[in-house]
Motif scaffolding. Structure first.
Motif, PDB file in Angstrom:
ATOM      1  N   CYS A 139       0.832  -1.210   0.000  1.00 58.73           N
ATOM      2  CA  CYS A 139       0.000   0.000   0.000  1.00 58.73           C
ATOM      3  C   CYS A 139       0.861   1.252   0.000  1.00 58.73           C
ATOM      4  O   CYS A 139       0.478   2.283  -0.521  1.00 58.73           O
ATOM      5  CB  CYS A 139      -0.952   0.022   1.191  1.00 58.73           C
ATOM      6  N   GLY A 140       2.037   1.164   0.638  1.00 56.48           N
ATOM      7  CA  GLY A 140       2.942   2.308   0.645  1.00 56.48           C
ATOM      8  C   GLY A 140       2.642   3.336   1.720  1.00 56.48           C
ATOM      9  O   GLY A 140       3.195   4.432   1.710  1.00 56.48           O
ATOM     10  N   THR A 141       1.757   3.005   2.642  1.00 55.85           N
ATOM     11  CA  THR A 141       1.432   3.954   3.714  1.00 55.85           C
ATOM     12  C   THR A 141       2.676   4.300   4.531  1.00 55.85           C
ATOM     13  O   THR A 141       2.852   5.428   4.973  1.00 55.85           O
ATOM     14  CB  THR A 141       0.339   3.354   4.616  1.00 55.85           C
TER      15      THR A 141
ATOM     16  N   VAL B  16       5.645   4.564   3.347  1.00 55.93           N
ATOM     17  CA  VAL B  16       6.462   5.500   2.571  1.00 55.93           C
ATOM     18  C   VAL B  16       5.991   6.925   2.834  1.00 55.93           C
ATOM     19  O   VAL B  16       6.787   7.853   2.974  1.00 55.93           O
ATOM     20  CB  VAL B  16       6.378   5.191   1.059  1.00 55.93           C
ATOM     21  N   GLY B  17       4.660   7.065   2.914  1.00 55.97           N
ATOM     22  CA  GLY B  17       4.109   8.385   3.182  1.00 55.97           C
ATOM     23  C   GLY B  17       4.475   8.893   4.553  1.00 55.97           C
ATOM     24  O   GLY B  17       4.469  10.091   4.814  1.00 55.97           O
TER      25      GLY B  17
END
Lengths: 679, 135
Positions: A634-636, A638-639
C-alpha cells in the motif's frame, strides 16, 4: 525528494517503444491517435512509436514482441484503455518476449480521455500528456520478481443457499476441504422456502434437499451452521478466518435429531424467518423437517428457561440427553486459501409501499408469504386461503415490480419477479380456480423455456393488465366491492383507469442486497455498488471474481438472480478456486516496501502506520525491516517515513515524480505554444 | 487565459476505478486533471504534493477510498490525518490551501468523480496561475 538522486541512464540507456491504440473508434473517434504516436516519437528515450487498430489483439501483442526482439526495446508503453482491463495482457506480452513485466507502463487514454472529453483537440492534448507521463515514468521502472507463496487448499464458503451449496459441493468433490459457514440453523437458503420453481414447476424441496444431504454427509465439508465469520486476515492462498460458532445448547455429537424436544417444548413462537411470519415454531427448533444439519437450536430470547430459570422440558424428555444449557459460543480459527461469498439477498420490505397496504390490509401478501402458503409443508398445508385461514379467494391480483424499477425505492429490475408472478398465477389457478390478474409494467421472460411458460399461463386464462398499480384499498364505492380489496390501476393498453375488486393481493416484492452487505464487504475487503450489491471484478468477463485476489462472489449477493443463474455462479466460483488450488503456488504482489537500512534511524513511524504488521523493528541494529510475504504494497509507510529511507517498489518517489513531471511538462509546453499563438 | 494545470493522485482500488466508471458511463468533465495512480492514498507523502506544486501545478487532488472501504484496511486513515496538516503547512508557506483538494470517491461513484473534477477545475480556474502567486 530523491528524483535527482538516481538516473536510470547510468545503468542502462532506456529504449522505449510506444504503442497507441485506436480501440476501433472508441479512442480514435475522439483522439487523433496518429498525431499522438508521431508526437510521442520525439519524447526522450523513445526508439519506436506506432499506432494500431487493436493493441490487445494477438497481432497488436505480436507487434510489441517483435519490436522488443528486433529493436532491442527495454521499456514498453501502451496508450490504450484502463490498466484494470489490459495491464496483465501487455505484461504477459512483454514477458513472452523476454522483457520483465514490470518494465511495462500503460497510459489510460480511453476511460480517462476519449470517453470523457468532448473537445477533440483537448482530448488529443490530454492523451499526449498521459503518454508523456508514462514514457517519463517507464524509464525509471525496474525489473521485479514476483514472490511465490504456497496455496492452502482449504476453502471457505460463506452462505448455505443454493449458490453456496453448489460451490461447496463442486470443490469438495474435487478433493479440497470446504468450511461452509451459514448464519441460520440450517442450510438451504431462500430456495428451501419455495414451493415450485419456474418454469418447470419442479418441487423446490425435491431438487434442493438431496444436495443439502450431500453437503451434510460429505467427507470434505465441515458444515458450520448457526455461525458467522468474525474476522478475515491474510491474503490469497493464506487466509486466517475467525468464525463464531454460536451456542445451540444442544450437543451435536449425541443429538439424533428425533424431534422430541420440539414436540415437548411449551413455548410457541411466530416464525418470521422460515415461515415468513405465517406459521409457528417452538423455542427449540429446526427451521423445517429436512433441515441440514438436523439438530435443533434453542432460541435464547424466547426460551422459558433462559427467561425465567425454570422449564427444561426439552432436557427432561431428550432421549439421548443432549441438551446443554451451559454451552458457550465457540471461536474457531481456520486457515483457507480462497473464499467464496454466497450470502444471498433480502426481500424488499413491502410495507414501504404504503399505498399497497401490506401490513395494514390483512389479505395483502408478499411473494415469500405466498410461497409458504402454497407450499405443501407450509402452515396451511398448501391450501391457498385468505388470512383467516379458511376462505378460498375467488379473485387474486398479483402486482409486479413492488420496490423494483421504482425511483422511490430501487431503480433496478429484480429479474425474478415476472417469472415468479407467472408461477403464482399458475398455482392459484390450479389450486383455487380463482380469476387471476397480473399487473405488470413490462413482461420480462428471457432465458430458456421462460417465454413458453408465459404463453402457457396466458392460455390458462390469467388476465394481464399493463400498468403500475396506484393503490390497493378496502374503501368500497359500489355494493359489489364491499369486503373486498380494490386495485386501482391505469390500464395503459386500454388507455383508461380501472378498479378491479379481488379477495387477495400478492405483492411480487423485489430483491435487495442484505442489510449488512456493506459490513460483510468490509470484513472481506471487497466493495459494494451504490445499491449495496457486491462488485465483481468485471461485469462481463469476470463476474465471480472480486478486486481482492482469493475472494469470489456467487449468487444473489452480486445482484438479483434466479436459481439457474445462482447455481451457474456457484459452480463458476468453484471452478475459479479449483484452478488457483491446482497451481499449488501463487505469485503475490512484487511491489512491496523495502527499507534502506543505511539511512533508517529506527524511529518506527512505519511500524505504527502499517495496516498489516508487516514491518518489524530489529532491536540489535536499531533498524526497521519489511516482511515481504506480509507486505501488500500500500505504501502507507512510505508516506510516513521522515528520512525517506523506506521505499515502495514500482511506486518509488523517482517513478511517481517522473510521471508527474511528464504530464506537467507537456501541459506547460502546450501552454507556451498557445501563448505564442495568441501573441 | 491559461488553462489550470492539475495533477490528481488517485488510489488504485476506489478512486481510479471511479474514474474508469465515469469513463464507462461516458460522463464528460474538463481535461485539465492528469491522473497519477498510486496503490493507496496512504502512499502520497506530503513531499510528493509539494514537489508537484514546485513543478508548477495550479491544483493537486488527492482521492482515496471512503473511510472503512480502504483496500488496505487503514491506509486512508493516514491520508485523512496527513492531508489537513499539509493544508496548514501550505497556508503557512503562503500557498492557498484550497489548491489542495482531498476527497473520497468509491469505485461505484463515477458520477461523483466527474462532479468533483468539474467543481475543482472551476475553482482553480477562478484563482490566478500558481506560479504567478509565487513570484
Amino acid at each position: 525528494m530523491s528524483d535527482k538522486r538516481s538516473s536510470p541512464m547510468e545503468k542502462q540507456q532506456a529504449r522505449v517503444g510506444v504503442y497507441v491504440c485506436h480501440c476501433g473508434s472508441n479512442i480514435a473517434g475522439v483522439v487523433d491517435v496518429v498525431d499522438v504516436a508521431k508526437w510521442a516519437a520525439n519524447l526522450p528515450n523513445v526508439v519506436v512509436s506506432r499506432e494500431y487498430k487493436f493493441m490487445c489483439s494477438s497481432l497488436g501483442q505480436e507487434l510489441i514482441e517483435k519490436d522488443i526482439k528486433e529493436l532491442g526495446l527495454n521499456r514498453v508503453v501502451v496508450a490504450s484503455c484502463s490498466p484494470q482491463l489490459h495491464e496483465p495482457t501487455f505484461r504477459n506480452a512483454c514477458n513472452r518476449a523476454g522483457l520483465n513485466p514490470y518494465l511495462f507502463e500503460m497510459a489510460n487514454i480511453r476511460e480517462q480521455v476519449a470517453w470523457v472529453t468532448t473537445d477533440k483537440l483537448e482530448a488529443t492534448k490530454k492523451a499526449k500528456a498521459l503518454t508523456a507521463a508514462a514514457v517519463s515514468r517507464v524509464a525509471h521502472q525496474e525489473p521485479l520478481e514476483a514472490l511465490l507463496v504456497p496455496i492452502d487448499s482449504n476453502v471457505l464458503v460463506v452462505g448455505g443457499g443454493i449458490a453456496g451449496i453448489q460451490a461447496a459441493l463442486e470443490i469438495a468433490d474435487s478433493g479440497s476441504h470446504v468450511y461452509l459457514v451459514e448464519r441460520e440453523p440450517s442450510i438451504g437458503g431462500h430456495m428451501a422456502q419455495f414451493d415450485k420453481t419456474f418454469p418447470t414447476l419442479d418441487c423446490s424441496a425435491c431438487i434442493l434437499t438431496p444436495k443439502m444431504v450431500n453437503v451434510g454427509h460429505h467427507k470434505n465439508i465441515t458444515l458450520l451452521t448457526w455461525s458467522e465469520v468474525e474476522a478475515v486476515d491474510g491474503y490469497v492462498g493464506n487466509f486466517t478466518v475467525t468464525i463464531r460458532k454460536r451456542a445451540r445448547y444442544v450437543d451435536e455429537a449425541t443429538c439424533t435429531g428425533c424431534g422430541v424436544c420440539q414436540e415437548k417444548c411449551p413455548k410457541k413462537v411466530i416464525d418470521d424467518v422460515f415461515e415468513a411470519g405465517l406459521g409457528y415454531r417452538k423455542a427449540i427448533y429446526t427451521p423445517f423437517p429436512q433441515a441440514v444439519p438436523n439438530y435443533p437450536v434453542i432460541d435464547r430470547e424466547n426460551c422459558t428457561y433462559f427467561i425465567k430459570g425454570t422449564c427444561k422440558a426439552c432436557e427432561k424428555f431428550c432421549p439421548p440427553g443432549s441438551i446443554r444449557f451451559d454451552q458457550k459460543d465457540e471461536i474457531l480459527s481456520v486457515k483457507v486459501g480462497n473464499i467464496i461469498l454466497a450470502t444471498g439477498y433480502d426481500l424488499f420490505d413491502a410495507r414501504q409501499v404504503s399505498n399497497y397496504g401490506y401490513g395494514r390490509l390483512p389479505n395483502v401478501f408478499t411473494s415469500l408469504e405466498f410461497e409458504r402458503l402454497t407450499n405443501a409443508a407450509g402452515p396451511t398445508s398448501g391450501k391457498v386461503v385468505l388470512r383467516d385461514g379458511k376462505t378460498q379467494p375467488k379473485a387474486v391480483g398479483i402486482i409486479h415490480c413492488v420496490g423494483s424499477r421504482d425511483k422511490n425505492f430501487n431503480n433496478y429490475c429484480s429479474v425474478i419477479c415476472c417469472m415468479q408472478g407467472l408461477k403464482f398465477a399458475h398455482l392459484v389457478h390450479e389450486k383455487t380456480g380463482a380469476d387471476v390478474y397480473n399487473f405488470y409494467i413490462d413482461m420480462r421472460t428471457a432465458y430458456k423455456a421462460y417465454d413458453e411458460f408465459y404463453q402457457r399461463v396466458l392460455e390458462e386464462g390469467t388476465l394481464f393488465v399493463r400498468g403500475k398499480v396506484a393503490e390497493v384499498t378496502d374503501a368500497a364505492r359500489y355494493e359489489s366491492e364491499k369486503g373486498r380489496l380494490i386495485i386501482q390501476v391505469e390500464d395503459t393498453l386500454a388507455g383508461k383507469q380501472r378498479r378491479i375488486a379481488v379477495d387477495m393481493v400478492i405483492l411480487s416484492a423485489g430483491l435487495q442486497a442484505r442489510a449488512d452487505s456493506k459490513e460483510v464487504a468490509q470484513k472481506f475487503g471487497i466493495s459494494c455498488s451504490a445499491d449495496q450489491w457486491f462488485i465483481e471484478k468485471h461485469p462481463k468477463l469476470d463476474p465471480v471474481a472480486t478486486m481482492t485476489d482469493g475472494v469470489f462472489i456467487a449468487g444473489a449477493c452480486q445482484g438479483p438472480k434466479d436459481i439457474p443463474a445462482s447455481v451457474a455462479q456457484g459452480a463458476a466460483a468453484a471452478a475459479r478456486v479449483m484452478s488457483i488450488i491446482s497451481q499449488k503456488e501463487i505469485e503475490i504482489e512484487a511491489a512491496t516496501a523495502i527499507v534502506d537500512e543505511k539511512d533508517c534511524v529506527g524511529c518506527q513511524q512505519c511500524i505504527q502506520v502499517c495496516p498489516y504488521q508487516a514491518i518489524s523493528y530489529i532491536a540489535d541494529i536499531k533498524k526497521a525491516r519489511v516482511n515481504e510475504a506480509l507486505c501488500k504494497g500500500c505504501g502507507t509507510c512510505v508516506g510516513a517515513c521522515l528520512p525517506k529511507c523506506i521505499g515502495l517498489k514500482h511506486f518509488t518517489d523517482t517513478q511517481l515524480v517522473a510521471e508527474m513531471i511528464g504530464a506537467m511538462q507537456t501541459m506547460k509546453d502546450f501552454e507556451a505554444i498557445s501563448a505564442e499563438v495568441t501573441a | 487565459m491559461t488553462e489550470p494545470k492539475i495533477i490528481g493522485f488517485l488510489c488504485n482500488w476506489c478512486s481510479y476505478r471511479g474514474a474508469d466508471g465515469a469513463g464507462m458511463a461516458r460522463l464528460k468533465y474538463p481535461p485539465n486533471m492528469k491522473i497519477v495512480r498510486v496503490p493507496c492514498s496512504g502512499r502520497i507523502s506530503p513531499e510528493l504534493v509539494l514537489r508537484t506544486f514546485r513543478e508548477g501545478a495550479d491544483g493537486v487532488m488527492v482521492l482515496g477510498c471512503h473511510i472503512g472501504d480502504c483496500h488496505y484496511s487503514t491506509g486512508n486513515h493516514r491520508t485523512a490525518k496527513r492531508m489537513p496538516v499539509l493544508k496548514k503547512l501550505l497556508e503557512y508557506s503562503g500557498i492557498d490551501p484550497e489548491r489542495l483538494y482531498i476527497n473520497w470517491v468509491s469505485a461505484a461513484e463515477g458520477e461523483k468523480f466527474a462532479g468533483v473534477i468539474r467543481d475543482f477545475t472551476e475553482k482553480i480556474r477562478a484563482l490566478p496561475p500558481f506560479m504567478e502567486t509565487m513570484k
